[in-house]
Design an enzyme around this catalytic site. Structure first.
Site, PDB file in Angstrom:
ATOM      1  CG  HIS A  75      92.502  85.690  46.716  1.00  0.00           C
ATOM      2  ND1 HIS A  75      91.324  85.716  46.009  1.00  0.00           N
ATOM      3  CD2 HIS A  75      92.516  84.500  47.368  1.00  0.00           C
ATOM      4  CE1 HIS A  75      90.661  84.592  46.236  1.00  0.00           C
ATOM      5  NE2 HIS A  75      91.375  83.840  47.047  1.00  0.00           N
TER       6      HIS A  75
ATOM      7  CE1 TYR B 271      87.148  82.842  46.518  1.00  0.00           C
ATOM      8  CE2 TYR B 271      85.928  84.194  48.076  1.00  0.00           C
ATOM      9  CZ  TYR B 271      86.994  83.377  47.785  1.00  0.00           C
ATOM     10  OH  TYR B 271      87.915  83.063  48.761  1.00  0.00           O
TER      11      TYR B 271
END
Length: 337
Positions: free
Chosen positions: A140, A56
């Site tokens: 992830h 992110y």
């Protein structure tokens, strides 16, 4: 705000979580002051679960979240981050990141689900956040990396959990089938399920949710607005569904759901936030929050009453699957039946 325990671990999450991807400049710039104010407002509202990742904003989300939490009692909140994408120097920068975040691309992502990659990623995250520990760590998006993720990354996380370094471990993905495999075939305690148990997509009922129920493990629901289509009282053409423009048929279906919600005296976004709790294995809904105003809106949605009979009516009209559970999980049944 009520808390629920993650599987058989000591970790407890508030029912609503703060998704920090947006404060990493997802899609557009979020001023630093707005990001800090969003975390402050979340804290004031009682949220104590915060989720971030190196992906992110190439570390920006982790840095901002860590700075905003600094000075707060560490035992009062839970932070999750993720492994699988190492941040390494970018030898050929073009100026702006090309994966959806408006940040400089001095760094790039490098897939790595090896044991060494996991350990390095966690250490890097701790340095960026300034935290002494991570409470939950997810793999992830290991979609194309099952073997290494299952054989190397998850055992490395399990070892850290068993040593008390991490409280709980799992995986986060946009698909449900592989998440079921992680629950059944690895040491995962929890999975982060993106967009696969919503008012428009209940495919997780075929795999990951039954697996979690059978094994006594937990699910965190994200992407409950399906990238935006469920975020307004009246969906319109051109809105996004799963990161792309929604097909007309889905817009029509979302409008039909919205009409039923209105007939019951509620709204589509309110129902979208409440719906995941219809399954007892889902212990938390985490929403992206960019500003203090977005936090206030999301908290208000979370606290809204869901009229009795809404889910039954949606089932009867064929707008949600007939096997959606008839009652909500512990702690939510009084207001969400």
């Amino acid at each position: 705000m009520a808390r629920r325990k993650v599987g058989g671990t000591p970790v407890e999450l508030t029912e609503l979580g703060f998704g920090a991807s947006t404060i990493g400049n997802l899609y557009r710039v979020t001023p630093a002051a707005d990001a800090a104010a969003a975390v402050d407002q979340a804290w004031e509202a009682g949220l104590r679960y915060f989720d971030t990742a190196p992906h992110y904003g190439l570390g920006l989300s982790e840095r901002r979240l860590g700075a905003a939490l600094r000075g707060r009692p560490r035992d009062e909140y839970v932070v999750s981050s993720k492994v699988g994408r190492l941040l390494v120097p970018n030898e050929e920068p073009r100026g702006v990141d090309g994966e959806g975040f408006v940040v400089r691309d001095d760094l790039r992502r490098q897939w790595d689900f090896s044991r060494d990659g996991v350990l390095r990623s966690i250490e890097d995250t701790l340095q960026r956040t300034g935290l002494d520990r991570l409470d939950v760590v997810y793999l992830h998006d290991p979609d194309e990396h099952w073997r290494q993720a299952a054989d190397e990354a998850m055992p490395a996380l399990a070892e850290l959990r068993d040593q008390g370094v991490i409280g709980a471990i799992g995986a986060g993905m946009n698909q449900s089938a592989m998440l079921a495999r992680f629950l059944r075939e690895t040491a995962a305690d929890v999975v982060m399920l993106a967009g696969r148990y919503t008012l428009l997509d209940q495919s997780a009922l075929d795999d990951v949710l039954p697996a979690a129920a059978e094994l006594g493990k937990s699910v965190v629901a994200v992407g409950v607005f399906n990238s935006g289509l469920l975020s307004l009282d009246q969906p319109t053409a051109g809105m996004m569904y799963d990161y792309r423009e929604a097909p007309p048929a889905l817009v029509t279906r979302a409008l039909a759901v919205a009409e039923v919600c209105a007939a019951h005296g509620t709204t589509l976004p309110t129902a979208a936030v409440a719906f995941p709790y219809s399954h007892p294995t889902i212990i938390n809904v985490t929403l992206g929050m960019r500003t203090a105003e977005e936090v206030r809106r999301n908290v208000e949605l979370h606290h809204q009453h869901i009229p009795e009979g809404l889910w039954d009516d949606l089932r009867a009209r064929g707008l949600i699957r007939s096997d959606v559970p008839a009652a909500n999980g512990p702690g939510r049944s009084a207001r969400c039946l």
